[in-house]
Design a protein around this motif. Structure first.
Motif, mmCIF file in Angstrom:
data_model
loop_
_atom_site.group_PDB
_atom_site.id
_atom_site.type_symbol
_atom_site.label_atom_id
_atom_site.label_comp_id
_atom_site.label_asym_id
_atom_site.label_seq_id
_atom_site.Cartn_x
_atom_site.Cartn_y
_atom_site.Cartn_z
ATOM 1 N N GLY A 33 0.629 -1.259 0.117
ATOM 2 C CA GLY A 33 0.236 0.052 0.196
ATOM 3 C C GLY A 33 1.176 1.693 0.272
ATOM 4 O O GLY A 33 0.500 2.335 -1.138
ATOM 5 N N PHE A 34 1.620 1.237 0.590
ATOM 6 C CA PHE A 34 2.830 2.506 0.532
ATOM 7 C C PHE A 34 3.669 2.811 -0.584
ATOM 8 O O PHE A 34 3.435 4.169 -1.320
ATOM 9 N N ALA A 35 4.346 1.534 -1.093
ATOM 10 C CA ALA A 35 4.672 1.267 -2.933
ATOM 11 C C ALA A 35 3.036 2.666 -3.243
ATOM 12 O O ALA A 35 3.592 2.893 -4.317
ATOM 13 N N MET A 36 2.487 1.773 -3.532
ATOM 14 C CA MET A 36 1.052 2.548 -4.145
ATOM 15 C C MET A 36 1.522 4.033 -4.289
ATOM 16 O O MET A 36 0.604 4.553 -4.999
ATOM 17 N N LEU A 37 0.799 3.533 -2.940
ATOM 18 C CA LEU A 37 0.849 5.456 -2.099
ATOM 19 C C LEU A 37 1.506 6.582 -3.218
ATOM 20 O O LEU A 37 1.924 7.118 -3.486
ATOM 21 N N GLU A 38 2.930 5.728 -2.911
ATOM 22 C CA GLU A 38 4.620 6.875 -3.532
ATOM 23 C C GLU A 38 3.986 7.079 -4.886
ATOM 24 O O GLU A 38 4.498 7.896 -5.137
ATOM 25 N N SER A 39 4.060 5.468 -5.624
ATOM 26 C CA SER A 39 3.981 5.718 -7.043
ATOM 27 C C SER A 39 3.430 6.582 -7.182
ATOM 28 O O SER A 39 3.316 7.130 -8.366
ATOM 29 N N GLY A 40 2.024 6.775 -6.516
ATOM 30 C CA GLY A 40 1.205 7.443 -7.690
ATOM 31 C C GLY A 40 1.219 8.823 -6.540
ATOM 32 O O GLY A 40 0.626 10.471 -7.013
ATOM 33 N N SER A 41 2.434 9.466 -6.107
ATOM 34 C CA SER A 41 2.765 10.735 -5.130
ATOM 35 C C SER A 41 3.807 11.407 -5.813
ATOM 36 O O SER A 41 3.927 12.761 -6.043
ATOM 37 N N VAL A 42 4.409 10.362 -7.006
ATOM 38 C CA VAL A 42 6.118 11.052 -7.551
ATOM 39 C C VAL A 42 5.303 10.722 -9.012
ATOM 40 O O VAL A 42 4.273 10.393 -10.217
ATOM 41 N N ARG A 43 5.930 11.993 -10.010
ATOM 42 C CA ARG A 43 6.384 11.769 -11.301
ATOM 43 C C ARG A 43 6.492 10.471 -11.832
ATOM 44 O O ARG A 43 7.105 9.522 -11.160
ATOM 45 N N SER A 44 5.887 9.621 -13.399
ATOM 46 C CA SER A 44 5.550 8.502 -13.616
ATOM 47 C C SER A 44 7.198 8.313 -13.301
ATOM 48 O O SER A 44 7.582 6.690 -13.310
ATOM 49 N N ILE A 45 8.031 9.091 -13.843
ATOM 50 C CA ILE A 45 9.428 8.421 -14.334
ATOM 51 C C ILE A 45 10.337 7.531 -12.915
ATOM 52 O O ILE A 45 10.641 7.134 -13.380
ATOM 53 N N ASN A 46 9.451 8.098 -12.314
ATOM 54 C CA ASN A 46 10.260 7.754 -10.574
ATOM 55 C C ASN A 46 9.477 6.605 -10.172
ATOM 56 O O ASN A 46 9.491 6.492 -8.879
ATOM 57 N N SER A 47 8.448 5.838 -10.736
ATOM 58 C CA SER A 47 8.003 5.127 -10.006
ATOM 59 C C SER A 47 8.679 3.728 -9.720
ATOM 60 O O SER A 47 8.690 3.206 -8.443
ATOM 61 N N GLY A 118 8.525 8.031 2.031
ATOM 62 C CA GLY A 118 7.117 8.661 1.299
ATOM 63 C C GLY A 118 7.895 10.551 1.310
ATOM 64 O O GLY A 118 8.100 10.908 -0.146
ATOM 65 N N ALA A 119 8.676 11.183 1.848
ATOM 66 C CA ALA A 119 8.962 11.944 2.872
ATOM 67 C C ALA A 119 9.965 12.086 1.710
ATOM 68 O O ALA A 119 10.495 13.068 1.612
ATOM 69 N N VAL A 120 10.573 11.601 1.675
ATOM 70 C CA VAL A 120 11.626 11.818 0.403
ATOM 71 C C VAL A 120 11.580 11.408 -0.907
ATOM 72 O O VAL A 120 12.607 11.488 -1.485
ATOM 73 N N ALA A 121 11.221 10.760 -0.680
ATOM 74 C CA ALA A 121 10.629 10.564 -2.725
ATOM 75 C C ALA A 121 11.020 11.624 -3.533
ATOM 76 O O ALA A 121 10.595 12.486 -3.016
ATOM 77 N N GLU A 122 11.859 11.146 -4.624
ATOM 78 C CA GLU A 122 12.138 12.073 -5.631
ATOM 79 C C GLU A 122 13.925 13.233 -4.463
ATOM 80 O O GLU A 122 13.514 14.816 -5.819
ATOM 81 N N ARG A 123 14.001 12.903 -3.526
ATOM 82 C CA ARG A 123 14.636 13.929 -3.038
ATOM 83 C C ARG A 123 15.367 14.258 -3.151
ATOM 84 O O ARG A 123 16.553 14.218 -2.249
ATOM 85 N N ILE A 124 16.235 12.736 -2.807
ATOM 86 C CA ILE A 124 17.591 11.950 -1.851
ATOM 87 C C ILE A 124 17.989 11.105 -3.673
ATOM 88 O O ILE A 124 17.254 10.465 -4.002
ATOM 89 N N LYS A 125 19.156 10.884 -3.252
ATOM 90 C CA LYS A 125 19.786 9.737 -4.455
ATOM 91 C C LYS A 125 20.184 8.398 -4.094
ATOM 92 O O LYS A 125 19.641 8.276 -2.824
ATOM 93 N N PHE A 126 20.271 7.360 -4.068
ATOM 94 C CA PHE A 126 19.536 5.764 -4.330
ATOM 95 C C PHE A 126 20.331 5.601 -3.010
ATOM 96 O O PHE A 126 20.502 4.792 -1.715
ATOM 97 N N LYS A 127 22.028 5.636 -3.077
ATOM 98 C CA LYS A 127 22.985 5.166 -2.376
ATOM 99 C C LYS A 127 22.741 5.972 -0.899
ATOM 100 O O LYS A 127 23.625 5.500 -0.440
ATOM 101 N N VAL A 128 22.643 7.440 -0.802
ATOM 102 C CA VAL A 128 22.410 8.185 0.638
ATOM 103 C C VAL A 128 20.988 7.576 1.340
ATOM 104 O O VAL A 128 20.906 7.313 2.194
ATOM 105 N N TYR A 129 20.136 7.339 0.213
ATOM 106 C CA TYR A 129 18.945 6.337 0.879
ATOM 107 C C TYR A 129 19.432 4.760 1.103
ATOM 108 O O TYR A 129 18.263 4.556 2.446
ATOM 109 N N LEU A 130 19.874 4.233 0.384
ATOM 110 C CA LEU A 130 20.233 2.938 1.334
ATOM 111 C C LEU A 130 21.208 2.775 2.701
ATOM 112 O O LEU A 130 20.297 2.536 3.538
ATOM 113 N N PHE A 131 21.927 4.123 2.724
ATOM 114 C CA PHE A 131 22.313 4.426 4.304
ATOM 115 C C PHE A 131 21.076 4.826 5.323
ATOM 116 O O PHE A 131 20.786 4.642 6.447
#
Length: 142
Positions: A33-47, A118-131
């Motif tokens: 559910g969180f994945a669907m909510l976040e995917s609907g909240s971002v641009r389609s390129i970032n789904s 969800g708060a950092v969607a489209e605002r953070i790089k993937f490697k930083v997100y891993l950390f």
């Protein structure tokens, strides 16, 4: 009377563990559910990126909570008294006596990391997100 009390405790463990596991799977089901909510909240390129981050929440979050999160939250060495701030034993689940409790707590740790994702969607790089995921699930949540 003593034998009856012990029998009640043994028979009560089964429903308790069943309830914990079923609740854990319900909480882990919220990841979709969180994945669907976040995917609907971002641009389609970032789904796809959002879906990958949700998968990372589970996999890396599991490794973080397995290695240090459980030990910080509930760990206790056999030869020490309890620490009032954080746990000092059971890292890497050494000496774990009840895996259902670990699974239940892990489901909440993963959900906490996903909610923050969800708060950092489209605002953070993937490697930083891993950390970020490792720290949230392994250190901040516990």
């Amino acid at each position: 009377a003593e034998l009856t009390d012990k029998a009640c405790i043994v028979h009560r463990e089964v429903p308790d563990n069943g309830w914990l596991i079923s609740s854990a799977f319900r909480i882990l089901g919220m990841q979709a559910g969180f994945a669907m909510l976040e995917s609907g909240s971002v641009r389609s390129i970032n789904s796809v990126n959002v879906m990958m981050k949700n998968l990372v929440d589970l996999s890396l979050g599991c490794a973080a909570f397995w290695s240090i999160g459980w030990g910080l939250a509930f760990g206790r060495n056999a030869d020490e008294d309890a620490n009032i701030f954080c746990g000092t034993g059971s890292f890497f689940l050494i000496g774990l006596d009840d895996p259902t409790k670990w699974m239940f707590q892990f489901s909440f740790a993963a959900a906490a990391s996903t909610i923050l994702a969800g708060a950092v969607a489209e605002r953070i790089k993937f490697k930083v997100y891993l950390f970020f995921t490792f720290i949230v699930t392994g250190v901040l949540y516990p």
